[in-house]
Design a protein around this motif. Structure first.
Motif, PDB file in Angstrom:
ATOM      1  N   ALA A  59       0.849  -1.186   0.000  1.00  0.00           N
ATOM      2  CA  ALA A  59       0.000   0.000   0.000  1.00  0.00           C
ATOM      3  C   ALA A  59       0.886   1.237   0.000  1.00  0.00           C
ATOM      4  O   ALA A  59       1.985   1.224   0.571  1.00  0.00           O
ATOM      5  CB  ALA A  59      -0.930   0.017   1.210  1.00  0.00           C
ATOM      6  N   VAL A  60       0.398   2.301  -0.645  1.00  0.00           N
ATOM      7  CA  VAL A  60       1.133   3.570  -0.714  1.00  0.00           C
ATOM      8  C   VAL A  60       0.165   4.699  -0.389  1.00  0.00           C
ATOM      9  O   VAL A  60      -0.895   4.818  -1.020  1.00  0.00           O
ATOM     10  CB  VAL A  60       1.737   3.798  -2.112  1.00  0.00           C
ATOM     11  N   PHE A  61       0.524   5.506   0.599  1.00  0.00           N
ATOM     12  CA  PHE A  61      -0.268   6.685   0.951  1.00  0.00           C
ATOM     13  C   PHE A  61       0.469   7.925   0.449  1.00  0.00           C
ATOM     14  O   PHE A  61       1.683   8.045   0.617  1.00  0.00           O
ATOM     15  CB  PHE A  61      -0.457   6.782   2.466  1.00  0.00           C
ATOM     16  N   GLY A  62      -0.292   8.851  -0.146  1.00  0.00           N
ATOM     17  CA  GLY A  62       0.312  10.070  -0.671  1.00  0.00           C
ATOM     18  C   GLY A  62       0.025  11.280   0.195  1.00  0.00           C
ATOM     19  O   GLY A  62      -0.765  11.229   1.143  1.00  0.00           O
ATOM     20  N   ARG A  63       0.675  12.385  -0.161  1.00  0.00           N
ATOM     21  CA  ARG A  63       0.478  13.650   0.549  1.00  0.00           C
ATOM     22  C   ARG A  63      -0.679  14.412  -0.060  1.00  0.00           C
ATOM     23  O   ARG A  63      -0.934  14.346  -1.268  1.00  0.00           O
ATOM     24  CB  ARG A  63       1.735  14.517   0.479  1.00  0.00           C
ATOM     25  N   VAL A  64      -1.381  15.171   0.769  1.00  0.00           N
ATOM     26  CA  VAL A  64      -2.479  16.023   0.318  1.00  0.00           C
ATOM     27  C   VAL A  64      -2.056  17.469   0.524  1.00  0.00           C
ATOM     28  O   VAL A  64      -1.758  17.890   1.650  1.00  0.00           O
ATOM     29  CB  VAL A  64      -3.772  15.721   1.099  1.00  0.00           C
ATOM     30  N   LEU A  65      -2.012  18.224  -0.558  1.00  0.00           N
ATOM     31  CA  LEU A  65      -1.529  19.599  -0.526  1.00  0.00           C
ATOM     32  C   LEU A  65      -2.611  20.553  -0.997  1.00  0.00           C
ATOM     33  O   LEU A  65      -3.474  20.184  -1.797  1.00  0.00           O
ATOM     34  CB  LEU A  65      -0.303  19.752  -1.438  1.00  0.00           C
ATOM     35  N   LEU A  66      -2.563  21.769  -0.494  1.00  0.00           N
ATOM     36  CA  LEU A  66      -3.451  22.808  -0.986  1.00  0.00           C
ATOM     37  C   LEU A  66      -2.933  23.342  -2.317  1.00  0.00           C
ATOM     38  O   LEU A  66      -1.722  23.490  -2.509  1.00  0.00           O
ATOM     39  CB  LEU A  66      -3.531  23.958   0.017  1.00  0.00           C
ATOM     40  N   MET A  67      -3.855  23.620  -3.223  1.00  0.00           N
ATOM     41  CA  MET A  67      -3.461  24.291  -4.457  1.00  0.00           C
ATOM     42  C   MET A  67      -2.812  25.618  -4.082  1.00  0.00           C
ATOM     43  O   MET A  67      -3.265  26.299  -3.148  1.00  0.00           O
ATOM     44  CB  MET A  67      -4.689  24.520  -5.334  1.00  0.00           C
ATOM     45  N   PRO A  68      -1.732  25.999  -4.781  1.00  0.00           N
ATOM     46  CA  PRO A  68      -0.979  27.203  -4.390  1.00  0.00           C
ATOM     47  C   PRO A  68      -1.851  28.429  -4.181  1.00  0.00           C
ATOM     48  O   PRO A  68      -1.656  29.184  -3.214  1.00  0.00           O
ATOM     49  CB  PRO A  68      -0.002  27.392  -5.558  1.00  0.00           C
ATOM     50  N   GLU A  69      -2.823  28.645  -5.078  1.00  0.00           N
ATOM     51  CA  GLU A  69      -3.671  29.825  -4.929  1.00  0.00           C
ATOM     52  C   GLU A  69      -4.580  29.709  -3.702  1.00  0.00           C
ATOM     53  O   GLU A  69      -4.979  30.724  -3.117  1.00  0.00           O
ATOM     54  CB  GLU A  69      -4.514  30.051  -6.182  1.00  0.00           C
ATOM     55  N   GLU A  70      -4.900  28.475  -3.316  1.00  0.00           N
ATOM     56  CA  GLU A  70      -5.726  28.258  -2.140  1.00  0.00           C
ATOM     57  C   GLU A  70      -4.907  28.404  -0.856  1.00  0.00           C
ATOM     58  O   GLU A  70      -5.418  28.833   0.176  1.00  0.00           O
ATOM     59  CB  GLU A  70      -6.344  26.859  -2.184  1.00  0.00           C
ATOM     60  N   TYR A  71      -3.648  28.034  -0.923  1.00  0.00           N
ATOM     61  CA  TYR A  71      -2.760  28.111   0.244  1.00  0.00           C
ATOM     62  C   TYR A  71      -2.706  29.529   0.789  1.00  0.00           C
ATOM     63  O   TYR A  71      -2.680  29.751   2.000  1.00  0.00           O
ATOM     64  CB  TYR A  71      -1.367  27.649  -0.167  1.00  0.00           C
ATOM     65  N   ARG A  72      -2.715  30.496  -0.112  1.00  0.00           N
ATOM     66  CA  ARG A  72      -2.591  31.897   0.305  1.00  0.00           C
ATOM     67  C   ARG A  72      -3.854  32.430   0.974  1.00  0.00           C
ATOM     68  O   ARG A  72      -3.826  33.500   1.583  1.00  0.00           O
ATOM     69  CB  ARG A  72      -2.228  32.748  -0.912  1.00  0.00           C
ATOM     70  N   LYS A  73      -4.956  31.680   0.872  1.00  0.00           N
ATOM     71  CA  LYS A  73      -6.203  32.123   1.500  1.00  0.00           C
ATOM     72  C   LYS A  73      -6.227  31.827   3.002  1.00  0.00           C
ATOM     73  O   LYS A  73      -7.037  32.388   3.728  1.00  0.00           O
ATOM     74  CB  LYS A  73      -7.402  31.430   0.837  1.00  0.00           C
ATOM     75  N   ILE A  74      -5.359  30.929   3.449  1.00  0.00           N
ATOM     76  CA  ILE A  74      -5.343  30.523   4.848  1.00  0.00           C
ATOM     77  C   ILE A  74      -4.509  31.515   5.657  1.00  0.00           C
ATOM     78  O   ILE A  74      -3.383  31.847   5.265  1.00  0.00           O
ATOM     79  CB  ILE A  74      -4.756  29.103   4.998  1.00  0.00           C
ATOM     80  N   PRO A  75      -5.009  32.002   6.793  1.00  0.00           N
ATOM     81  CA  PRO A  75      -4.238  32.949   7.611  1.00  0.00           C
ATOM     82  C   PRO A  75      -2.887  32.375   8.018  1.00  0.00           C
ATOM     83  O   PRO A  75      -2.775  31.174   8.308  1.00  0.00           O
ATOM     84  CB  PRO A  75      -5.138  33.147   8.842  1.00  0.00           C
ATOM     85  N   PRO A  76      -1.843  33.198   8.039  1.00  0.00           N
ATOM     86  CA  PRO A  76      -0.491  32.715   8.355  1.00  0.00           C
ATOM     87  C   PRO A  76      -0.395  31.977   9.683  1.00  0.00           C
ATOM     88  O   PRO A  76       0.367  31.014   9.807  1.00  0.00           O
ATOM     89  CB  PRO A  76       0.340  34.006   8.374  1.00  0.00           C
ATOM     90  N   HIS A  77      -1.175  32.390  10.698  1.00  0.00           N
ATOM     91  CA  HIS A  77      -1.033  31.744  12.002  1.00  0.00           C
ATOM     92  C   HIS A  77      -1.479  30.282  11.955  1.00  0.00           C
ATOM     93  O   HIS A  77      -0.950  29.439  12.688  1.00  0.00           O
ATOM     94  CB  HIS A  77      -1.808  32.510  13.071  1.00  0.00           C
ATOM     95  N   LEU A  78      -2.418  29.945  11.067  1.00  0.00           N
ATOM     96  CA  LEU A  78      -2.817  28.541  10.938  1.00  0.00           C
ATOM     97  C   LEU A  78      -1.720  27.725  10.263  1.00  0.00           C
ATOM     98  O   LEU A  78      -1.490  26.557  10.617  1.00  0.00           O
ATOM     99  CB  LEU A  78      -4.125  28.436  10.155  1.00  0.00           C
ATOM    100  N   HIS A  79      -1.042  28.317   9.289  1.00  0.00           N
ATOM    101  CA  HIS A  79       0.101  27.633   8.671  1.00  0.00           C
ATOM    102  C   HIS A  79       1.210  27.409   9.693  1.00  0.00           C
ATOM    103  O   HIS A  79       1.853  26.355   9.717  1.00  0.00           O
ATOM    104  CB  HIS A  79       0.633  28.451   7.486  1.00  0.00           C
ATOM    105  N   GLU A  80       1.436  28.417  10.544  1.00  0.00           N
ATOM    106  CA  GLU A  80       2.488  28.290  11.559  1.00  0.00           C
ATOM    107  C   GLU A  80       2.151  27.176  12.553  1.00  0.00           C
ATOM    108  O   GLU A  80       3.030  26.393  12.945  1.00  0.00           O
ATOM    109  CB  GLU A  80       2.652  29.620  12.290  1.00  0.00           C
ATOM    110  N   ASP A  81       0.890  27.098  12.944  1.00  0.00           N
ATOM    111  CA  ASP A  81       0.480  26.027  13.853  1.00  0.00           C
ATOM    112  C   ASP A  81       0.675  24.667  13.201  1.00  0.00           C
ATOM    113  O   ASP A  81       1.121  23.701  13.837  1.00  0.00           O
ATOM    114  CB  ASP A  81      -0.985  26.205  14.257  1.00  0.00           C
ATOM    115  N   GLU A  82       0.339  24.586  11.920  1.00  0.00           N
ATOM    116  CA  GLU A  82       0.487  23.320  11.196  1.00  0.00           C
ATOM    117  C   GLU A  82       1.949  22.904  11.097  1.00  0.00           C
ATOM    118  O   GLU A  82       2.300  21.736  11.258  1.00  0.00           O
ATOM    119  CB  GLU A  82      -0.127  23.465   9.806  1.00  0.00           C
ATOM    120  N   GLN A  83       2.809  23.863  10.832  1.00  0.00           N
ATOM    121  CA  GLN A  83       4.238  23.567  10.740  1.00  0.00           C
ATOM    122  C   GLN A  83       4.781  23.062  12.074  1.00  0.00           C
ATOM    123  O   GLN A  83       5.596  22.142  12.115  1.00  0.00           O
ATOM    124  CB  GLN A  83       4.992  24.820  10.290  1.00  0.00           C
TER     125      GLN A  83
END
Length: 356
Positions: free
Chosen positions: A126-150
């Motif tokens: 079995a192989v599981f892949g990564r799920v990423l936001l489309m680049p234009e969608e990534y910029r819609k998320i507030p920076p503090h949520l990205h920081e928490d995710e990181q």
């Protein structure tokens, strides 16, 4: 021989007229063509089916649409994925590779190629892949949520490295990701049958499917090169899914980090119990249950303290490895010495865990 196996994709669909054509065109653009794609159109009131069928003759694979109507009290994303894969598997070759993704997703152009490469390079089923936001969608998320995710991912990376130091996995070496999302799963027909298919639960079926594979000792690869892209919509189809979580977190961040990230002491206990389970005499103890452990949640405000503790544990393990290199180095070389940023690079990345 992996490259010669039949490749079939099961996609649960519910009111996705806006996304279904981009989803199918992304699958059609694969260098290593798919054989069949099944759309499991459930409880749908929009024009999804007709839009999908408008591509007839333009797709390099057979397209099958199945329309079903669940009792609203029973309908769920988990049930739809379970039934979609079960239906697809019925007419698939016994040695086929079963894929699943989401109707609102667009797989990367090399999605199939990298999945097949993972099956070829590693002894996995079995192989599981990564799920990423489309680049234009990534910029819609507030920076503090990205920081928490990181911060969560960085902590998760430490837990993964600790696990590989103590129990090396040649089939799933570092660097690897930590996601188990139904948007990108590929599994051999035989492994799917062995675990009884997708678990019959309303949500979180993707994570539970991974746990079922692990309980059965089926090797899985978490490949960083296998990617699928999604939008950051706030009204989704799955209860507890990405859209619902995003909408909630935009109002107020969750008090606890994702359930997948446990305290390092709990991870060490889990590893020890799993080791005992796999090394037990199964003839003497054939009914020995898999050592599941209750979840221990980490408050977001306490994450820095847990991160520091995990880093100390990893440092100690590295010192022990260096001191006793003859015993340990052959089993861990190349699995835990990759720079941390190899996994925690967050370019256009999807928030982890409940979003998957």
């Amino acid at each position: 021989m992996v490259w010669k196996r039949q490749r079939v994709v099961a996609i649960p669909v519910c009111n996705e007229e806006e996304h279904i054509i981009p989803c199918l065109l992304a699958l059609a653009a694969q260098k290593d063509a798919l054989d069949r794609v099944v759309l499991w159109i459930n409880n749908t009131t929009d024009d999804t089916r007709n839009r999908a069928l408008s591509l007839t003759g333009r797709l390099p694979f057979e397209l099958e649409t199945v329309t079903v109507s669940y009792d609203p009290a029973q309908a769920s994303a988990g049930l739809a994925r379970r039934d979609a894969m079960a239906h697809t598997a019925k007419t698939a070759a016994p040695d086929a590779i079963l894929f699943t993704t989401d109707a609102d997703s667009e797989v990367a152009p090399d999605w199939t190629e990298n999945i097949l490469a993972a099956f070829t390079q590693y002894p996995v089923e079995a192989v599981f892949g990564r799920v990423l936001l489309m680049p234009e969608e990534y910029r819609k998320i507030p920076p503090h949520l990205h920081e928490d995710e990181q911060a969560e991912r960085a902590y998760g990376a430490l837990l993964e490295q600790i696990g590989l130091m103590l129990r090396p996995e040649a089939h799933d070496p570092w660097p690897r990701h930590q996601e188990h999302s139904g948007a990108s799963i590929a599994v051999t027909h035989e492994a799917w049958r062995r675990v009884g298919g997708i678990p019959h639960i309303s949500s979180g079926e993707d994570r539970e499917f991974y746990k079922a594979l692990r309980r059965h000792g089926i090797p899985v690869r978490h490949d960083l090169e296998v990617r699928v892209y999604v939008s950051a919509r706030l009204q989704g189809r799955a209860q507890g899914g990405m859209a619902e979580t995003l909408a909630r977190r935009l109002i107020a961040q969750d008090e606890y980090i994702d359930d997948a990230f446990e305290p390092v002491s709990r991870r060490l206990l889990r590893l020890r119990r799993e080791h005992a389970y796999w090394n037990a005499d199964q003839y003497a103890f054939p009914m020995q249950p898999y050592p599941e452990l209750p979840l221990v949640h980490i408050r977001r405000q306490d994450l820095p303290r847990h991160h520091e503790r995990a880093q100390r544990v990893l440092n100690v393990l590295r010192q022990l490895k260096s001191r006793f290199s003859k015993e340990l180095q052959s089993g861990t070389t190349g699995q835990s010495d990759i720079p941390l940023h190899a996994l925690t690079d967050q370019t256009a990345s999807l928030p982890h865990g409940r979003f998957g």
